[in-house]
Each structure stands twice: as C-alpha cells, then as structure tokens.
Design a protein around this motif. Structure first.
Motif, PDB file in Angstrom:
ATOM      1  N   GLU A  84      -0.967 -12.241  -4.271  1.00 40.37           N
ATOM      2  CA  GLU A  84      -2.024 -11.217  -4.326  1.00 40.37           C
ATOM      3  C   GLU A  84      -3.200 -11.696  -5.171  1.00 40.37           C
ATOM      4  OE1 GLU A  84      -2.331  -8.335  -2.796  1.00 40.37           O
ATOM      5  OE2 GLU A  84      -0.405  -8.565  -1.803  1.00 40.37           O
ATOM      6  N   TYR A 114      -3.552  -2.634 -10.216  1.00 40.86           N
ATOM      7  CA  TYR A 114      -3.345  -2.302  -8.801  1.00 40.86           C
ATOM      8  C   TYR A 114      -2.505  -3.370  -8.091  1.00 40.86           C
ATOM      9  CZ  TYR A 114      -4.410  -2.046  -3.828  1.00 40.86           C
ATOM     10  OH  TYR A 114      -4.302  -2.035  -2.477  1.00 40.86           O
ATOM     11  N   VAL A 136       1.088  -3.677   3.745  1.00 42.38           N
ATOM     12  CA  VAL A 136       0.856  -4.953   4.421  1.00 42.38           C
ATOM     13  C   VAL A 136       2.114  -5.840   4.442  1.00 42.38           C
ATOM     14  CG1 VAL A 136       0.006  -6.202   2.378  1.00 42.38           C
ATOM     15  CG2 VAL A 136      -0.914  -6.770   4.624  1.00 42.38           C
ATOM     16  N   SER A 171       0.792  -1.235   0.000  1.00 36.02           N
ATOM     17  CA  SER A 171       0.000   0.000   0.000  1.00 36.02           C
ATOM     18  C   SER A 171       0.822   1.282   0.000  1.00 36.02           C
ATOM     19  CB  SER A 171      -0.953   0.008   1.198  1.00 36.02           C
ATOM     20  OG  SER A 171      -2.023  -0.875   0.936  1.00 36.02           O
TER      21      SER A 171
HETATM   22  N1  GLN Z   1      -2.313  -5.696  -1.937  1.00 39.30           N
HETATM   23  C1  GLN Z   1      -2.919  -5.416  -0.689  1.00 39.30           C
HETATM   24  C2  GLN Z   1      -4.426  -5.321  -0.841  1.00 39.30           C
HETATM   25  O1  GLN Z   1      -4.872  -4.661  -1.726  1.00 39.30           O
HETATM   26  C3  GLN Z   1      -2.377  -4.136  -0.158  1.00 39.30           C
HETATM   27  C4  GLN Z   1      -3.027  -3.737   1.130  1.00 39.30           C
HETATM   28  C5  GLN Z   1      -2.098  -3.079   2.097  1.00 39.30           C
HETATM   29  O2  GLN Z   1      -0.899  -2.968   1.904  1.00 39.30           O
HETATM   30  N2  GLN Z   1      -2.660  -2.676   3.197  1.00 39.30           N
HETATM   31  O3  GLN Z   1      -5.164  -5.925  -0.103  1.00 39.30           O
END
Ligand code: GLN
Length: 308
Positions: free
Chosen positions: A158, A189, A259, A65
């Motif tokens: 992911e 994304y 995350v 994120s």
């Molecule tokens: N790829 C993760 C998501 O979209 C990123 C979320 C995060 O870093 N908090 O769920």
C-alpha cells in the motif's frame, strides 16, 4: 451445531462462482496476493451466532475498503452523528472509489469512497497514530470476536502506491478539513486497510452489525444501534462505489467491497455474509463475490426491499 442448509447452499453457490475464470487481482497487490488469485471463500454468521464457512474461509485477507465502514462506525460512536455529518456527506458519488470528489463546502460525498474514508480516519480520536490505531483495532477486534492485526506485507504494498491517497488527503487539508498532518492521516488509513481477517471473522463482523451492534458470538455490545443504522444506510447506497445502484437493485442488502476481493453484506436482524475472491471487475468489486451474493440473495430471499 452447523445448520446443514446454510452449509449446503453456501457450498453450491461457491462452486458455481468458481467457474468464473476472468477478472484480475489488483495489480499492485499481485506480489502479495500472487498465490491467492484463485482463492475463494464464503462464510455466514447468523444473529443467533451460528457460523458457517466454506472454501478458503480460514485464510487471512486484508480488509482494504471494507474497513471504511468500520472506521465510519467508530467515528460516529466517538464523535456523534452531527459532528460526523459536518465533515462527511451521505450521498453516492457515482464516481470511482478514489475520485477527488467533495461537496462545495469541502465535505467528501460519503465515507465509503477514499476521500470520505480518509476524513473518517481523521475524526478518530487520539493524540498519535498509535493511539488512534489502538482504538480502531480494539473496535474491529470486538466486531470480529477475535484479535485482529495489521498485515505488514500488505501495508508495504500500500505504501508504495499511495500517491492518490496523499493527493486526496491534501485536498481535504486545502479545504481546511484536517486538524493534523495529512501524511499521518494517510498512514492511519493505509494501516486500517491492511488489517487482516479470515472470511469467517468478516461474516461475524457483519453479523454484529446485523444484530444492531452486539456481537452474536461473544455477546459484547460494540456500537449503538443508531450508529449501526447510519453505517448500514451508507453501505446500502454507496458501498459498491459507482456500481452501487445495480448492486441495490439486484442484491439489495447493505454491503461493502475491498480491493483484496473481500465482500461483506449485512441483512439486519438476520445475518452477516462474507466472501473473498481477488479477481476484480472494473469498479474494483470482486467478480466471483458478486456472483455469490446474487445467487444467495435469490436463494435466501435477502433483498431488504422485497414485498413481504
Ligand atoms: N488501500 C486501497 C486504496 O486506498 C483500498 C481501496 C479499495 O479497497 N478499493 O487505494
């Protein structure tokens, strides 16, 4: 020349943070990051281009994120502030990072929660996924002062846990906010989230923001000052999701977490500060990262609202 005080303070803060043994890495990343649960790194880059890294600072981690701030800046630079504001708000949501939250007119609350980050991805110019990614990677790399790439292993993880992001993209589509396939928005994304950097490179990315959009190591101008000001404003108010209020009061600098356990802070006119530790709290923010930032904010008087 390495500033000995920066090096010493970073080392002390890192070793103090190491004592914290609780918190778990994100479960869906455990296979990818299994070997990294105890990884710990910190790095700083000043606006003079001085770089110091300690711990695992030269190992690769996924932006996750933290990338949301960079893609927002690209959207602002390419589309202009008015157009971006017509699609993405600037209000803290007070909700979890992946909440299905939007204003009544369809705009996600801000670009640093997933709904707004998907919207920012959808605003990046380009006819195809490849074209949009090429632009993002080129800008991210210019921020870092080194070539960055998508980490395929993280991306695979992911992709099997993307249902929530598909739901968010469909929510945006149903509000008439998207001009192309929501599935492609999600792919773009997830790929931006999977871009890998070292903690040291992340600090340089932060220092480029701290210097108003000019990379202090390479000298390249990456973003206009106004773009950086806008991005840092939302990082200050929304960068830590539903823990943003306590972050501002305690640490007081624009920041963004991911995350993967990445954390980036920017002190305008002074420095970029980055940390990495995969152990997370319930908000999805790095526990050791929080501790490190708290200590260094105190030690270096970083709070931007401190009376001077
Ligand atoms: N790829 C993760 C998501 O979209 C990123 C979320 C995060 O870093 N908090 O769920």
């Amino acid at each position: 020349m390495i500033d000995q005080r920066l090096q010493d303070d970073l080392t002390v803060a890192l070793e103090e943070a190491r004592d914290i043994g609780w918190g778990e890495p994100a479960d869906y990343l455990r296979d990818v990051q299994g070997r990294d649960n105890n990884a710990l790194a910190a790095a700083v880059c000043t606006t003079e281009g001085e770089v110091v890294g300690v711990g695992d600072h030269d190992r690769l981690l996924a932006l996750q994120s933290v990338s949301k701030a960079f893609t927002y800046a690209v959207a602002l630079q390419e589309c202009g502030l008015d157009r971006v504001l017509a699609y993405i708000g600037v209000e803290p949501s007070g909700e979890a990072f992946n909440e299905l939250s939007q204003h009544a007119d369809g705009r996600p609350f801000n670009p640093l929660i997933n709904a707004g980050a998907l919207m920012a991805q959808a605003l990046v110019p380009g006819e195809t996924l490849e074209e949009r990614e090429a632009l993002l990677l080129e800008r991210y790399s210019a921020l870092a002062g080194g070539r960055l790439e998508v980490g395929e292993e993280v991306l695979a993880a992911e992709q099997v846990r993307a249902d929530r992001n598909f739901a968010l993209a469909h929510m945006l589509a149903s509000s008439g906010m998207l001009t192309y396939d929501p599935h492609e928005v999600v792919q773009g994304y997830l790929r931006q989230c999977s871009v890998e950097v070292t903690t040291t490179q992340l600090a340089v990315m932060g220092a480029t923001f701290a210097r108003g959009g000019r990379n202090p190591v390479t000298g390249e101008r990456v973003f206009d000052e106004r773009v950086v000001q806008q991005t840092l404003s939302v990082m200050l108010t929304c960068g830590m999701y539903d823990a943003s209020g306590s972050w501002v009061t305690q640490i007081g600098i624009p920041a963004k977490s991911g995350v993967s356990g990445a954390m980036l802070g920017v002190v305008p006119g002074a420095l970029g500060l980055a940390s990495w530790s995969p152990r997370l709290d319930t908000h999805g923010n790095s526990i050791r990262g929080l501790d490190l930032f708290r200590r260094l904010s105190d030690r270096w008087d970083l709070h931007v609202l401190r009376h001077r």
